[in-house]
Design a protein around this motif. Structure first.
Motif, PDB file in Angstrom:
ATOM      1  N   PHE A   1       0.832  -1.296  -0.046  1.00 39.20           N
ATOM      2  CA  PHE A   1      -0.009  -0.020  -0.035  1.00 39.20           C
ATOM      3  C   PHE A   1       0.793   1.123  -0.085  1.00 39.20           C
ATOM      4  O   PHE A   1       0.473   2.235  -0.666  1.00 39.20           O
ATOM      5  N   GLY A   2       1.964   1.374   0.831  1.00 41.58           N
ATOM      6  CA  GLY A   2       2.800   2.238   0.730  1.00 41.58           C
ATOM      7  C   GLY A   2       3.467   2.673  -0.436  1.00 41.58           C
ATOM      8  O   GLY A   2       3.595   3.815  -0.888  1.00 41.58           O
TER       9      GLY A   2
ATOM     10  N   ALA B   1       2.190   1.947  -3.560  1.00 40.90           N
ATOM     11  CA  ALA B   1       1.253   2.316  -4.344  1.00 40.90           C
ATOM     12  C   ALA B   1       0.980   3.897  -4.060  1.00 40.90           C
ATOM     13  O   ALA B   1       0.499   4.701  -4.957  1.00 40.90           O
ATOM     14  N   HIS B   2       0.971   3.981  -2.653  1.00 43.15           N
ATOM     15  CA  HIS B   2       0.405   5.727  -2.292  1.00 43.15           C
ATOM     16  C   HIS B   2       1.533   6.484  -2.826  1.00 43.15           C
ATOM     17  O   HIS B   2       1.182   7.685  -3.285  1.00 43.15           O
ATOM     18  N   ARG B   3       3.001   6.054  -2.462  1.00 46.04           N
ATOM     19  CA  ARG B   3       3.976   6.844  -3.127  1.00 46.04           C
ATOM     20  C   ARG B   3       3.788   7.184  -4.647  1.00 46.04           C
ATOM     21  O   ARG B   3       4.223   8.347  -5.148  1.00 46.04           O
TER      22      ARG B   3
ATOM     23  N   ALA C   1       1.230   7.132  -6.346  1.00 43.75           N
ATOM     24  CA  ALA C   1       0.142   7.915  -6.769  1.00 43.75           C
ATOM     25  C   ALA C   1       0.405   9.320  -6.105  1.00 43.75           C
ATOM     26  O   ALA C   1       0.256  10.498  -7.023  1.00 43.75           O
ATOM     27  N   SER C   2       0.976   9.606  -5.132  1.00 40.37           N
ATOM     28  CA  SER C   2       1.545  11.082  -4.502  1.00 40.37           C
ATOM     29  C   SER C   2       2.389  11.539  -5.424  1.00 40.37           C
ATOM     30  O   SER C   2       2.593  12.815  -5.618  1.00 40.37           O
TER      31      SER C   2
ATOM     32  N   SER D   1      -3.207  17.777  -3.062  1.00 39.02           N
ATOM     33  CA  SER D   1      -4.034  16.153  -2.761  1.00 39.02           C
ATOM     34  C   SER D   1      -5.087  15.838  -3.609  1.00 39.02           C
ATOM     35  O   SER D   1      -5.931  15.059  -3.573  1.00 39.02           O
TER      36      SER D   1
ATOM     37  N   LEU E   1      -6.152  12.314  -5.158  1.00 43.26           N
ATOM     38  CA  LEU E   1      -5.466  11.271  -4.402  1.00 43.26           C
ATOM     39  C   LEU E   1      -6.554  10.524  -4.154  1.00 43.26           C
ATOM     40  O   LEU E   1      -6.321   9.227  -3.680  1.00 43.26           O
TER      41      LEU E   1
ATOM     42  N   ALA F   1      -6.536   6.645  -4.172  1.00 51.19           N
ATOM     43  CA  ALA F   1      -6.375   5.754  -3.108  1.00 51.19           C
ATOM     44  C   ALA F   1      -7.559   4.428  -3.325  1.00 51.19           C
ATOM     45  O   ALA F   1      -7.041   3.394  -2.780  1.00 51.19           O
TER      46      ALA F   1
ATOM     47  N   ALA G   1      -6.049   2.182  -5.708  1.00 48.62           N
ATOM     48  CA  ALA G   1      -4.905   1.496  -4.875  1.00 48.62           C
ATOM     49  C   ALA G   1      -5.460   0.521  -4.049  1.00 48.62           C
ATOM     50  O   ALA G   1      -4.838  -0.771  -3.955  1.00 48.62           O
ATOM     51  N   LEU G   2      -6.465   0.500  -3.257  1.00 46.55           N
ATOM     52  CA  LEU G   2      -7.129  -0.402  -2.647  1.00 46.55           C
ATOM     53  C   LEU G   2      -7.402  -1.405  -3.390  1.00 46.55           C
ATOM     54  O   LEU G   2      -7.314  -2.644  -2.920  1.00 46.55           O
TER      55      LEU G   2
END
Lengths: 264, 255
Positions: free
Chosen positions: B168-169, B171-173, B175-176, B182, B185, B189, B192-193
């Motif tokens: 998840f970290g 995927a989040h990075r 995306a960020s 923001s 996002l 998210a 990503a989930l």
């Protein structure tokens, strides 16, 4: 003909979506051989390793140590072939390393003392003595690879089947892995894109292409066949190109030199 | 990635760490059950229950700041439930501390009782979780009658929760790195989930294959449990006696 350690005849397999991963693979591997399974992505290398231990229901005949793969012989064949998966995080599923290494021997029904002895010995052989209480998520990439190997060494298999064992390793970790494998392995099959490692560890190469054997022979001969490598989406290992450049500077020097120059 | 896992201090050496996981699990269950079964308006009678887990945490060498941080993380639910009580239970009750007596809303008393019960349970559980490796805990659950498959699930969950967090970290990075501010996002998210779920399923399949390749056929061959030592038996006996004593004292005072 006497039984080879591993004999595959016309092995075929298609994934449920219809993708044909293996199209009639026939191979014989003798005890003590070191075989590199090479080929482009999707050639069927990993699927072939899975088929060897009955993890995909392939058609055709697979014999290991004289036993034909069937429901009745699955357990015995999985004891004979130690399969190490490409991603160590798939291979290492227990909370502590020692439990992971002990998993195979425990499933074999060995008594607790024997399981503990094999666990300690396997960890020591890969240079991870004293790491037993560590969690896999606290290990480095190289340590995870070594630990993955230990999880099958504890089962004392006759053959090591390794799927991309050096993927993601830095040069030092790769070197260590090569040394460990040389020390602990007798017969091994390496499915790999790392052709330098294949050349270093295997005297025989089997080139798979679209699920079929495209070439089978001495690793150096196959890996230095530029036309064959090019056709299969691979390339001649740098060490061979540099060797050729040194041997025949007048004919090959400019080509190898220019390629090396591009990499630099 | 580095993870602040709950059992990061579980490999320390202390008498508490050396206790058998089964003994600690039984003691925690008994102590918690006795505390939560106290009447809902009990406050002073709950204070002695805090002493054993607090003393054992100090003896274990696990940093108090680590325990306090974990307490803070898990306390919002208990705090909000306790805070709601004075709103709903408005009738007056007399409370006394030594020679002093005053009248407060009943909700303050029951809210305080809820907080203290939470503290006892949370401290006991933190003591167990920080001084025992989770694999030992899973083994203890199994040997105390929890189905082995369920105990194994706990062990596997502990192993793979870190991988899921890592994925998840990542995927989040990713995306960020491509998001401006923001904005955008939230949908990323959600995607990503969904991706995470699909990846978790694929990983589960590969892990099953890895287990099967090493002889797993649906049943786990576990090592037999070690014998309890005299210290473990004494520890359980002390926990039982203390919990029963405190609870009986409460019943006697009520009666």
């Amino acid at each position: 003909m006497p039984d080879a350690l591993i004999a595959l005849e016309d092995v075929r397999f298609a994934y449920p979506g219809g993708e044909r991963a293996l199209r009639g693979v026939s191979l014989r591997i003798e005890a003590g051989e070191h075989v590199a399974l090479i080929g482009p992505n999707g050639a069927g290398k990993s699927t072939l390793l899975l088929a060897l231990v009955g993890l995909v229901p392939a058609e055709g005949t697979i014999r290991v140590g004289g036993l034909e793969l069937s429901r009745a012989t699955l357990r015995e064949i999985r004891r004979k072939i130690g399969l190490v998966f490409q991603d160590p995080d798939d291979q290492l599923f227990m909370p502590e390393l020692a439990e992971d290494v002990a998993f195979g021997p425990a499933q074999m029904g060995l008594d607790a003392e024997e399981v503990a002895a094999r666990t300690a010995s396997a960890l020591e052989s890969v240079g991870l003595a004293g790491f037993g209480r560590r969690s896999p998520h606290s290990l480095s990439g190289g340590e995870k690879r070594a630990a993955s190997l230990a999880t099958v060494l504890s089962m004392r298999p006759e053959v090591l089947a390794l799927d991309e064992p050096t993927a993601g390793l830095d040069p030092r970790s790769r070197r260590r892995f090569v040394e460990v494998l040389r020390r602990v392995g007798r017969t091994w099959i390496l499915a790999t894109h790392d052709l330098e490692t294949a050349l270093e560890l295997c005297e025989r190469a089997v080139l798979l292409e679209a699920g079929a054997v495209a070439a089978d022979g001495p690793a150096r001969a196959i890996l230095s066949d530029a036309a064959l490598m090019e056709k299969s989406g691979l390339e001649v290992p740098l060490s061979i190109r540099l060797g050729a450049a040194r041997a025949t500077p007048a004919t090959a020097g400019s080509r190898a030199g220019s390629e090396t120059g591009r990499q630099v | 990635m580095h993870h602040a896992s709950i059992d990061r201090y579980a490999s320390l050496e202390s008498p508490v760490h050396r206790l058998d996981a089964r003994a600690k699990l039984v003691a925690v269950l008994v102590c918690t059950a006795a505390a939560v079964s106290e009447p809902r308006h009990e406050v002073a009678g709950l204070l002695p229950y805090l002493v054993p887990p607090a003393a054992l945490i100090l003896a274990s060498g696990v940093p108090v700041s680590f325990i306090l941080k974990r307490l803070l993380v898990i306390s919002p639910f208990a705090l909000s439930v306790a805070a709601l009580n004075p709103i709903f239970e408005t009738w007056p009750v007399r409370v006394g501390l030594g020679p002093w007596e005053t009248t407060v809303r009943a909700g303050w008393v029951t809210g305080g009782s809820i907080l203290l019960k939470f503290l006892v349970s949370a401290l006991a559980l933190l003591l167990l979780a920080t001084t025992t490796r989770l694999s030992r805990l899973a083994g203890a659950m199994s040997s105390l009658g929890v189905p082995r498959a369920l105990a194994m699930q706990v062990a596997l969950l502990y192993r793979f929760v870190f991988l899921v967090v890592d994925e998840f970290g990542r995927a989040h990075r990713a995306a960020s790195a491509r998001a401006v501010g923001s904005k955008g996002l939230a949908p990323a998210a959600a995607a990503a989930l969904a991706g995470l779920f699909a990846r978790a399923l694929r990983r589960a399949e590969r892990v099953t294959q890895a287990m099967t390749a090493r002889g797993f056929d649906g049943s786990f061959a576990g090592a037999s449990a070690a014998r309890l030592r005299a210290a473990d038996v004494l520890f359980v006996a002390a926990a039982l006696a203390l919990s029963a004593g405190l609870r009986l004292r409460g019943l006697w005072l009520e009666g």
